[in-house]
Design an enzyme around this catalytic site. Sequence first.
Site, mmCIF file in Angstrom:
data_model
loop_
_atom_site.group_PDB
_atom_site.id
_atom_site.type_symbol
_atom_site.label_atom_id
_atom_site.label_comp_id
_atom_site.label_asym_id
_atom_site.label_seq_id
_atom_site.Cartn_x
_atom_site.Cartn_y
_atom_site.Cartn_z
ATOM 1 N N VAL A 111 0.965 -1.197 -0.069
ATOM 2 C CA VAL A 111 0.011 -0.092 0.037
ATOM 3 C C VAL A 111 0.951 1.197 0.008
ATOM 4 O O VAL A 111 1.996 1.284 0.558
ATOM 5 C CB VAL A 111 -0.856 0.116 1.066
ATOM 6 C CG1 VAL A 111 -1.677 1.177 1.200
ATOM 7 C CG2 VAL A 111 -1.746 -1.174 1.210
ATOM 8 N N ILE A 260 13.447 14.334 -10.354
ATOM 9 C CA ILE A 260 14.430 13.025 -9.683
ATOM 10 C C ILE A 260 15.749 13.324 -9.496
ATOM 11 O O ILE A 260 16.710 13.303 -8.419
ATOM 12 C CB ILE A 260 13.993 11.974 -10.285
ATOM 13 C CG1 ILE A 260 12.474 11.444 -10.337
ATOM 14 C CG2 ILE A 260 14.605 10.683 -9.590
ATOM 15 C CD1 ILE A 260 11.912 10.518 -11.072
ATOM 16 N N LEU A 262 17.631 16.094 -10.136
ATOM 17 C CA LEU A 262 17.903 17.297 -9.097
ATOM 18 C C LEU A 262 17.977 17.115 -7.789
ATOM 19 O O LEU A 262 18.960 17.417 -6.993
ATOM 20 C CB LEU A 262 17.085 18.415 -9.543
ATOM 21 C CG LEU A 262 17.640 19.836 -9.757
ATOM 22 C CD1 LEU A 262 18.921 19.789 -10.423
ATOM 23 C CD2 LEU A 262 16.412 20.856 -10.153
ATOM 24 N N GLU A 279 22.428 14.966 -19.331
ATOM 25 C CA GLU A 279 21.215 15.258 -20.108
ATOM 26 C C GLU A 279 21.235 15.350 -21.480
ATOM 27 O O GLU A 279 21.840 16.040 -22.156
ATOM 28 C CB GLU A 279 20.782 16.860 -19.412
ATOM 29 C CG GLU A 279 19.479 17.392 -20.010
ATOM 30 C CD GLU A 279 18.299 16.653 -19.629
ATOM 31 O OE1 GLU A 279 18.096 16.657 -18.524
ATOM 32 O OE2 GLU A 279 17.683 16.638 -20.670
ATOM 33 N N GLY A 352 13.195 9.571 -16.199
ATOM 34 C CA GLY A 352 11.663 9.435 -16.172
ATOM 35 C C GLY A 352 11.007 8.209 -15.790
ATOM 36 O O GLY A 352 11.837 7.419 -15.178
ATOM 37 N N MET A 404 2.360 13.365 -14.049
ATOM 38 C CA MET A 404 2.951 12.283 -13.293
ATOM 39 C C MET A 404 3.245 12.935 -11.982
ATOM 40 O O MET A 404 4.499 12.776 -11.552
ATOM 41 C CB MET A 404 4.223 11.539 -14.072
ATOM 42 C CG MET A 404 3.507 10.903 -15.179
ATOM 43 S SD MET A 404 4.968 10.146 -16.323
ATOM 44 C CE MET A 404 4.816 8.420 -15.700
ATOM 45 N N HIS A 407 0.005 14.147 -5.974
ATOM 46 C CA HIS A 407 -1.066 14.717 -5.813
ATOM 47 C C HIS A 407 -2.171 14.940 -6.999
ATOM 48 O O HIS A 407 -3.312 15.266 -6.971
ATOM 49 C CB HIS A 407 -0.580 16.263 -5.228
ATOM 50 C CG HIS A 407 0.356 16.912 -6.068
ATOM 51 N ND1 HIS A 407 1.640 16.614 -5.651
ATOM 52 C CD2 HIS A 407 0.103 17.956 -6.741
ATOM 53 C CE1 HIS A 407 2.284 17.361 -6.494
ATOM 54 N NE2 HIS A 407 1.499 18.242 -7.026
ATOM 55 N N HIS A 534 3.356 39.676 8.421
ATOM 56 C CA HIS A 534 4.810 40.026 8.376
ATOM 57 C C HIS A 534 5.461 39.662 9.728
ATOM 58 O O HIS A 534 4.793 39.906 10.862
ATOM 59 C CB HIS A 534 4.641 41.677 8.259
ATOM 60 C CG HIS A 534 6.138 42.111 8.319
ATOM 61 N ND1 HIS A 534 6.829 42.103 7.150
ATOM 62 C CD2 HIS A 534 6.730 42.744 9.134
ATOM 63 C CE1 HIS A 534 7.849 42.744 7.341
ATOM 64 N NE2 HIS A 534 7.875 43.036 8.676
#
Lengths: 587, 469
Positions: A111, A260, A262, A279, A352, A404, A407, A534
Amino acid sequence: MQSTAAVSVSASAITSGSGARSEAARRPGGLRVCGLRREALACSSLRISQAPARLAVARAAAAAATNGAVAGSGGFDYDLVIIGAGVGGHGAALHAVEEGLKTAIIEGDVVGGTCVNRGCVPSKALLAVSGRMRELHDEHHMKSMGLQVSSTGYDRQAVADHANNLASKIRSNLTNSMKSLGVDILTGVGTIVGKQRVRYGKVGFPDKEITARNIIIATGSTPFVPKGIEIDGKTVFTSDHALKLESVPDWIAIVGSGYIGLEFSDVYTALGSEVTFVEALDQLMPGFDPEIAKLAQRVLINPRKIDYHTGVFASKITPAKDGKPVLIELIDAKTKEHKETLEVDAALIATGRAPFTKGLGLENINVVTQRGFVPVDERMRVMDADGNVVPNLFCIGDANGKLMLAHAASAQGISVVEQISGRDHILNHLSIPAACFTHPEISMVGLTEPQAREKADKEGFEISVVKTSFKANTKALAENEGDGIAKLIYRPDTGEILGVHILGLHAADLIHEASNAIALGTRLQDIKFAVHAHPTLSEVLDELFKAAKLQPREERGSKPSQPPQPLLKALSFITALLSSSIRDRQR
Amino acid sequence: MATAPAPFSLSASTVPARLRAAAVPAGARGRQPRRGRMVVRAKIREIFMPALSSTMTEGKIVSWAASEGDRVNKGDAVVVVESDKADMDVETFHDGIVAAVLVPAGESAPVGAPIALLAESEEEVPLALAKAKELSNGQPQQAAAPAPAEDALATPPPPPTPAAAPAPVSAGTKGIASPQAKNLAKQHRVDLAKVTGTGPYGRITPEDVEAAAGMQPKPKPAAASPAVAAPSAAAVPQAAVLPPVPGATVVPFTTMQAAVSKNMVESLAVPAFRVGYPIVTDKLDELYEKVKPKGVTMTVLLAKAAAMALAQHPVVNASCRDGKSFTYNSNINIAVAVAIDGGLITPVLQDADKLDIYLLSQNWKDLVKKARAKQLQPNEYSSGTFTLSNLGMFGVDRFDAILPPGQGAIMAVGASKPTVVADKDGFFSVKSKMLVNVTADHRIVYGADLAAFLQTFAKIIEDPESLTL
């Protein structure tokens, strides 16, 4: 004419003494006008449907009591079956119970899915460590605040345990939250065998079959490993292995400089590693707003023990063996010519993520994946090979590839539950924030500047950009963390927020004011009067909102394509009432 | 860079760092006639890479706002330069025509190197182009030349040698260098091809580059240790000469005890003297009874009084560090000697003159707790400017203390005892009296200084109301 009346009201409220302004703002009438005007202006361009506010608590409680006890309606075992108990499935399940749906969730692994077990959650534990290490190591920073630190060090295993413990804790929280609400957690791999039918069980032995009125696919993704790269889990690995922090190599190559990559560069350099980025595109951090990426490079890359190769592919990566280091062959991304061979101690593949949709039985219902992704429409309804909607079947999260992010998956899940509960809902993906938890953090919502310019050119409107520096923020300076900028891209004609990008201290927490504004359609002319405590970092956004220059209202009011007449009439009526009462007050 | 109205106020900060386009051939500063046709002298100016920050050694051209052949006016932004900190628009100080761009967008140039040529008029463009060719041909010699040629480029960068460019190339073909090694090589202008790698698989490590750059990171502590060793070596023989006692148990010093021993021996090099003073403490005792429930201890009251007196006599709070000068401390930090298990430590009440007694008491409580747990941080026990040692609680009536190194004076406080006192009218009375003895470094603190200090201290103790302010 009528709309100009409305304009002059708020203008007078603004320009008159501050006492009068706060009076007007506090009055319920004033607030109602704000809301109305916002809707009136928003409805022309905003395409999200807002979920109506409702009291769901009582219903949720009732549903929780009944779920599991009563069979799903209409002869189905369940109202909703979710395949995959990641963050997306969890979010959908919770909302489904709240809506009174009898819900089951099928999980073949653990889970929590990627986010909790192999993603966001454990990585935040490692980043928390790296943030502190960075602070303690930054002698200059410490000294300037008057602190002395004699020596710092870390225990790799203890750091790894921290990440692991956090993951287990969140995992059990997630499990308990579903259990306590009465969501059935079914163990096994789920396969769709036909319309509204799912079979589940051990891999290869799906022996139990259930029926469901609606099915949500939420199977997520796994790290994507390009061909030619040999993973051994020790010296060449993906984020799955890296999060266990089994070693801290002296020199690690990170293939891919997105979120990821970074984040891991932040962790590894804080723990003492040197990092080489590989890259494929010409720029590091290709997904970010170019200006943010450029500053990020100055803050997060250049001063650290990092170098990089851009515009190259890692065509072949061989793990360390036979007394040889990890070998990375780089070829030019365009010409495919061999450029260089790197010799490093380890390589992290962060190129990725690939959807995890094999074995779902999609062929049984004539659905063909696109590069593994399940094709969906804007309502997350699965589309079959002929481009038709498959009824009662949805796909959310990484498996559909729309956005992707954990949230985003959860939000899509909630959107789907809204729909199957009889309320149409389309999620506005442009209102979903994203964050990269480096030190300092990077966050964004909406469009990047180039995207906004493209859209503006296409649709024929103007955009403006305002920026502010964290160096102008008291709290950031108190923390001695003045590095960073925030940037707002907006329409000066309507006050619509198109995108906000932040690089700086706690950027990930700061973005929500902007993302909520986009989600709710709040305009700059309204939000700029919202008060910020503030001194807080939130004033960075306050600064942006206040700095945004909008075109004069008269000009906008005279545009023909503005708010529909009935609304305008209602608006002018209320403003007339309001303005007279303001006049009374001022007298 | 089309965002001309961007409210980012960077361009304002570039103003002081605006590039100088000095006249190359003649260096004439006067304004030329607006129409350059009649001008006899050829006016070709070089536009230099400006220094946009104090740490900038080279800059990258982000984009040229003006291209070759464009006429620019004084104050126009002609180029956007990326420094180590930010992108900045760089303006020209002269009117003219951009004749030749020497460093195209995307490339870097060291601070002070010419990046473009500005011609005064159309006629001079061919001349400028010729010069550009000359410059690009003569690159190697040119690289060294411009820096001295320009009078004042404000920044003191080392003569720009284009070593950075060949470095990455050689790194790729020859030895493999780690990312940080490459960064350091660029920073210190080390040719990686000439560095021998000592890391794993013959890799060039950051340490290798530092060594090649002539930096010795390790030797520093090594060089320091003989210096430290010298005095202790001198001190050791005194202790070492004693023959071992048969049958005795030898317990080596703990680290703390060793430190105390070292400090005590070092104190012998300081010409110290002592001055004593009797002080009536009845009122102080009264005050103490009053503030005791609020957690204020006698130690804190004494420290506060000493601090207040020191504020009036800064020389007693000073120290003599080199035998040639006074070092006046900006803060009054009272170190208080505390006996702890197996030794002695001196937690420091910082800024004792400025904080009130309640705050000091709180600090003191924390310090003592930390001291007992051996968790004091170095600045919490080594930042004292004056030391207070109180043995009164044992009934000691007087003692003298040894001056710790780095401080000008130390106060030894005895017990307060009822004493028969005769006042100036000859009346006898019984008053509590304590003896205070201060040891000071006579190189900076003289007898009268110390006496005056003690008088002030006594006045504060005898009329202690000011302590609670």
